[in-house]
Scaffold this motif. Structure first.
Motif, PDB file in Angstrom:
ATOM      1  N   THR A  49       0.866  -1.157   0.026  1.00 50.86           N
ATOM      2  CA  THR A  49       0.167  -0.098   0.121  1.00 50.86           C
ATOM      3  C   THR A  49       0.681   1.337   0.204  1.00 50.86           C
ATOM      4  O   THR A  49       1.604   1.167   0.557  1.00 50.86           O
ATOM      5  CB  THR A  49      -0.961   0.029   1.213  1.00 50.86           C
ATOM      6  N   PRO A  50       0.554   2.052  -0.864  1.00 53.93           N
ATOM      7  CA  PRO A  50       1.360   3.365  -0.848  1.00 53.93           C
ATOM      8  C   PRO A  50       1.135   4.302   0.229  1.00 53.93           C
ATOM      9  O   PRO A  50      -0.047   4.403   0.493  1.00 53.93           O
ATOM     10  CB  PRO A  50       1.188   4.031  -2.158  1.00 53.93           C
ATOM     11  N   VAL A  51       1.919   4.845   0.955  1.00 58.68           N
ATOM     12  CA  VAL A  51       1.741   5.915   2.049  1.00 58.68           C
ATOM     13  C   VAL A  51       2.359   7.171   1.568  1.00 58.68           C
ATOM     14  O   VAL A  51       3.786   7.218   1.435  1.00 58.68           O
ATOM     15  CB  VAL A  51       2.196   5.152   3.403  1.00 58.68           C
ATOM     16  N   TYR A  52       1.625   8.186   1.839  1.00 59.39           N
ATOM     17  CA  TYR A  52       2.000   9.687   1.614  1.00 59.39           C
ATOM     18  C   TYR A  52       2.029  10.470   2.966  1.00 59.39           C
ATOM     19  O   TYR A  52       1.107  10.916   3.288  1.00 59.39           O
ATOM     20  CB  TYR A  52       1.039  10.168   0.672  1.00 59.39           C
ATOM     21  N   PRO A  53       3.317  10.537   3.567  1.00 62.89           N
ATOM     22  CA  PRO A  53       3.271  11.129   4.764  1.00 62.89           C
ATOM     23  C   PRO A  53       2.764  12.669   4.854  1.00 62.89           C
ATOM     24  O   PRO A  53       2.250  13.296   5.668  1.00 62.89           O
ATOM     25  CB  PRO A  53       4.801  11.184   5.100  1.00 62.89           C
ATOM     26  N   ARG A  54       3.076  13.253   3.556  1.00 63.84           N
ATOM     27  CA  ARG A  54       2.774  14.527   3.585  1.00 63.84           C
ATOM     28  C   ARG A  54       1.055  14.981   3.654  1.00 63.84           C
ATOM     29  O   ARG A  54       0.566  15.623   4.130  1.00 63.84           O
ATOM     30  CB  ARG A  54       3.008  15.178   2.349  1.00 63.84           C
ATOM     31  N   GLU A  55       0.330  13.926   2.876  1.00 63.59           N
ATOM     32  CA  GLU A  55      -1.073  14.079   2.852  1.00 63.59           C
ATOM     33  C   GLU A  55      -1.496  13.585   4.366  1.00 63.59           C
ATOM     34  O   GLU A  55      -2.581  14.122   4.675  1.00 63.59           O
ATOM     35  CB  GLU A  55      -1.669  12.642   1.992  1.00 63.59           C
ATOM     36  N   ILE A  56      -0.991  12.742   5.006  1.00 61.92           N
ATOM     37  CA  ILE A  56      -1.302  12.511   6.497  1.00 61.92           C
ATOM     38  C   ILE A  56      -1.200  13.721   7.419  1.00 61.92           C
ATOM     39  O   ILE A  56      -2.020  13.981   8.084  1.00 61.92           O
ATOM     40  CB  ILE A  56      -0.631  11.420   7.109  1.00 61.92           C
ATOM     41  N   CYS A  57      -0.048  14.455   7.133  1.00 65.23           N
ATOM     42  CA  CYS A  57       0.117  15.474   7.847  1.00 65.23           C
ATOM     43  C   CYS A  57      -0.867  16.832   7.490  1.00 65.23           C
ATOM     44  O   CYS A  57      -1.361  17.227   8.618  1.00 65.23           O
ATOM     45  CB  CYS A  57       1.676  16.201   7.730  1.00 65.23           C
ATOM     46  N   VAL A  58      -1.232  16.883   6.589  1.00 64.32           N
ATOM     47  CA  VAL A  58      -2.262  17.984   5.884  1.00 64.32           C
ATOM     48  C   VAL A  58      -3.462  17.550   6.529  1.00 64.32           C
ATOM     49  O   VAL A  58      -4.210  18.433   7.267  1.00 64.32           O
ATOM     50  CB  VAL A  58      -2.404  18.022   4.463  1.00 64.32           C
ATOM     51  N   ARG A  59      -3.761  16.194   6.699  1.00 64.79           N
ATOM     52  CA  ARG A  59      -5.094  15.677   7.161  1.00 64.79           C
ATOM     53  C   ARG A  59      -5.239  16.021   8.770  1.00 64.79           C
ATOM     54  O   ARG A  59      -6.174  16.331   9.260  1.00 64.79           O
ATOM     55  CB  ARG A  59      -5.479  14.538   6.659  1.00 64.79           C
ATOM     56  N   ALA A  60      -3.912  15.605   9.365  1.00 67.56           N
ATOM     57  CA  ALA A  60      -3.957  16.018  10.869  1.00 67.56           C
ATOM     58  C   ALA A  60      -3.961  17.279  11.204  1.00 67.56           C
ATOM     59  O   ALA A  60      -4.714  17.694  12.010  1.00 67.56           O
ATOM     60  CB  ALA A  60      -2.613  15.380  11.366  1.00 67.56           C
TER      61      ALA A  60
ATOM     62  N   MET B 103       8.948   3.008   6.307  1.00 71.94           N
ATOM     63  CA  MET B 103       7.794   3.805   6.012  1.00 71.94           C
ATOM     64  C   MET B 103       7.450   4.533   7.463  1.00 71.94           C
ATOM     65  O   MET B 103       7.134   5.663   7.547  1.00 71.94           O
ATOM     66  CB  MET B 103       6.652   3.136   5.191  1.00 71.94           C
ATOM     67  N   THR B 104       7.234   3.737   8.633  1.00 72.87           N
ATOM     68  CA  THR B 104       6.889   4.082   9.797  1.00 72.87           C
ATOM     69  C   THR B 104       7.962   5.406  10.205  1.00 72.87           C
ATOM     70  O   THR B 104       7.357   6.366  10.898  1.00 72.87           O
ATOM     71  CB  THR B 104       6.740   3.123  10.738  1.00 72.87           C
ATOM     72  N   GLY B 105       9.015   5.122  10.197  1.00 75.13           N
ATOM     73  CA  GLY B 105      10.120   5.824  10.461  1.00 75.13           C
ATOM     74  C   GLY B 105       9.822   7.108   9.887  1.00 75.13           C
ATOM     75  O   GLY B 105       9.849   8.197  10.262  1.00 75.13           O
ATOM     76  N   ARG B 106       9.577   7.287   8.430  1.00 74.34           N
ATOM     77  CA  ARG B 106       9.504   8.591   7.599  1.00 74.34           C
ATOM     78  C   ARG B 106       8.144   9.374   8.069  1.00 74.34           C
ATOM     79  O   ARG B 106       8.270  10.329   8.301  1.00 74.34           O
ATOM     80  CB  ARG B 106       9.264   8.109   6.087  1.00 74.34           C
ATOM     81  N   LEU B 107       7.170   8.394   8.340  1.00 78.16           N
ATOM     82  CA  LEU B 107       5.832   9.199   8.839  1.00 78.16           C
ATOM     83  C   LEU B 107       6.189   9.663  10.279  1.00 78.16           C
ATOM     84  O   LEU B 107       5.639  10.504  10.506  1.00 78.16           O
ATOM     85  CB  LEU B 107       4.776   8.210   9.050  1.00 78.16           C
TER      86      LEU B 107
END
Length: 257
Positions: free
Chosen positions: A183-194, A222-226
């Motif tokens: 599954t692709p994960v986009y930390p930037r999008e999660i940050c924006v939503r937060a 990926m978890t480290g980047r997030l």
């Protein structure tokens, strides 16, 4: 005459007596609905009397589908669903387009299955503690909720639980849907939503359709980047949970955060 022996509404009694006896009762079309109704009543009685553990997956699916009179043989359809998807939870978790590939399953029946899934998720969410912290003894309720959300999916899904300053659940949202192994994960999008939800912490979760909850090297990286991305906006990654139908791994408990 007992209710089970009574002719169906609309039959003429005289015409019924004039009809020749069928060569084999089991092959009589008129008797099939009567037998199926009797079988459903026995299932209903057993479920209500002895509880959910007294009926198996096929029988539960049959009871759900029996609310649709247009389905001629709910028992056979329930068996087909289990052949295709493996378990009743996977049937409920299947996407509507996948369910439509099963012959005889109408949109009405699919809506009933998806409604049952939605109710199950709502029941699991109702058990989530008011304050969510991985160190709490009731954190197993969060794990179970995570499993209900994603554990039975046929493909990987990455979801995010957004929490407020008191670690109360604000929202749970699907971030991305992937394939059977990625599954692709986009930390930037999660940050924006937060930021949009004014969240102070999140719990990330995704499922492994392989049924092995062990994190891969890619999961750990990926978890480290997030985690690092969330730190830049003062949001804490409380945990990353990997779930399967019968297992789970908490990054927090493993010391991977």
């Amino acid at each position: 005459m007992t209710p089970l022996d009574a002719p169906e509404p609309g039959f003429d009694d005289i015409a019924l007596f004039d009809m020749p006896a069928p060569p084999a009762p089991d092959r009589s079309p008129g008797q099939a609905p009567v037998r199926e109704a009797a079988s459903r009543r026995r299932l209903q009685s057993r479920l209500l009397r002895a509880g959910r553990e007294a009926v198996d997956d096929r029988e539960l699916l049959e009871l759900l589908l029996s609310g649709r009179p247009a389905i001629p043989d709910t028992g056979a359809l329930a068996a087909t669903l289990l052949e295709v998807f493996g378990t009743a939870p996977r049937v409920l978790a299947a996407r509507p387009n996948r369910l439509r590939s099963v012959p005889g399953l109408s949109d009405d029946a699919i809506a009933i299955l998806k409604a049952a899934e939605a109710l199950g998720i709502r029941m699991a969410r109702a058990d989530v503690p008011d304050t969510v912290r991985p160190s709490f003894g009731n954190y197993d309720k969060v794990i179970e909720y995570s499993r209900t959300l994603a554990g039975h999916r046929e493909v990987e899904e990455f979801r995010v639980l957004y929490l407020d300053r008191k670690n109360r659940l604000v929202a749970d949202e699907l971030h991305q849907r992937g394939t059977v192994c990625h599954t692709p994960v986009y930390p930037r999008e999660i940050c924006v939503r937060a930021l949009e939800l004014q969240a102070s912490a999140i719990i990330a979760l995704h499922n492994h359709p392989s049924t092995d909850p062990e994190p891969s090297r890619a999961d750990i990286d990926m978890t480290g980047r997030l985690r690092d991305a969330l730190k830049t906006i003062d949001v804490t990654l409380l945990d990353h949970v990997i779930v399967t139908p019968s297992g789970s791994v908490s990054f927090q408990h493993r010391g991977l955060l």
